[in-house]
Design an enzyme around this catalytic site. Structure first.
Site, short mmCIF file in Angstrom:
data_model
loop_
_atom_site.label_atom_id
_atom_site.label_comp_id
_atom_site.label_asym_id
_atom_site.label_seq_id
_atom_site.Cartn_x
_atom_site.Cartn_y
_atom_site.Cartn_z
N GLY A 118 0.85 -1.09 -0.12
CA GLY A 118 0.04 -0.09 -0.21
C GLY A 118 0.84 1.18 0.07
CB SER A 144 4.24 -3.62 -1.85
OG SER A 144 4.15 -2.32 -2.51
CB ALA A 145 4.05 -0.59 1.92
CG HIS A 157 6.18 -2.45 -6.96
ND1 HIS A 157 5.20 -3.56 -7.07
CD2 HIS A 157 5.94 -1.92 -5.76
CE1 HIS A 157 4.58 -3.56 -5.94
NE2 HIS A 157 4.92 -2.56 -5.19
CD GLU A 183 5.88 -5.71 -9.51
OE1 GLU A 183 6.57 -5.72 -8.43
OE2 GLU A 183 4.86 -5.29 -9.40
#
Length: 235
Positions: free
Chosen positions: A90, A122-123, A159, A194
């Site tokens: 997020g 991700s985060a 990413h 990814e």
């Protein structure tokens, strides 16, 4: 001993949430059926309950249940008692701001260093590095500090995107942004594409997946490393 998966993303093109990692996670989380989920990053601004529900759709495929940390009266105690932890993606600034607000970074680090399995996407991967200064996210809130868990001795850029030679976009590439970071900061940066992840076991940090990762070191030409490369010498 640290047991960590630092994944670029939860979802790759053409697959469902965590689908590409589920086989790996069934082994990674083999000793527990319940995982403490930290939904603070709130992708798209969704609620903690909705985010936790979405994660459970994926975990149900391997017989696991995620329980959101927001469901506990004492989040510090929840971390101390957790058999496994997952921090989702997020907005990294929103995530870190909430972790500082609840004074949880030290608790997470202590739990992970004591052997509690930790999954970040991700985060949730950004916070595994020394700071979040190489996140791709907009600073929509202002956390007290950009310093994070330091589970690895470098920064993460999830990413990671290569320049598209056919693109008409003339703005900065991801590589340019990381070079800007190195104009003022010394830590290396690992660009994870990814579908790739870092497997951390004790002092070992190994690139996993099918793709190479791009390594950035201050005053050096960026270079590629192949899957199964050991990265614990990056400082």
């Amino acid at each position: 001993m640290k047991n960590v998966i630092i994944a670029s993303t939860s979802t790759i093109h053409g697959s469902g949430p965590l689908e590409y990692l589920l086989e790996e996670l069934s082994v990674f989380f083999k000793d527990t059926s319940e995982i403490l989920f930290i939904p603070y990053a709130r992708p798209g601004g969704i609620s903690h309950d909705e985010y936790t529900s979405n994660v459970n759709k994926a975990f149900s495929q391997i017989g696991k249940v995620a329980k959101g940390i927001h469901e506990f009266e004492n989040p510090k105690a929840a971390i101390a008692q957790a058999h496994a932890i997952f921090t989702g993606g997020g907005n990294t600034f929103v995530l870190v701001n909430q972790l500082y607000k609840n004074d949880l970074l030290a608790s997470i680090k202590e739990a992970v260093n004591s052997g509690t399995p930790y999954l970040g996407t991700s985060a949730g991967s950004n916070i595994c590095g020394l700071t979040i200064n190489t996140t791709n996210d907009m600073p929509i809130v202002y956390p007290p500090s950009f310093k994070t868990l330091g589970l690895v001795p470098f920064n993460i850029n999830p990413h990671y995107l290569d320049p598209d030679p056919k693109s008409t976009h003339k703005g900065e590439t991801r590589e340019t942004r990381i070079k800007e970071f190195h104009a003022f900061n010394t830590p290396p940066v690992v660009g994870i594409r990814e579908g790739s992840w870092l497997s951390v076991q004790g002092d070992s940090i190994v690139l996993k997946g099918q793709l190479t990762a791009r390594i950035f070191e201050q005053n050096k030409t960026p270079y590629e490393v192949e899957p199964e490369t050991e990265l614990n010498t990056l400082r």
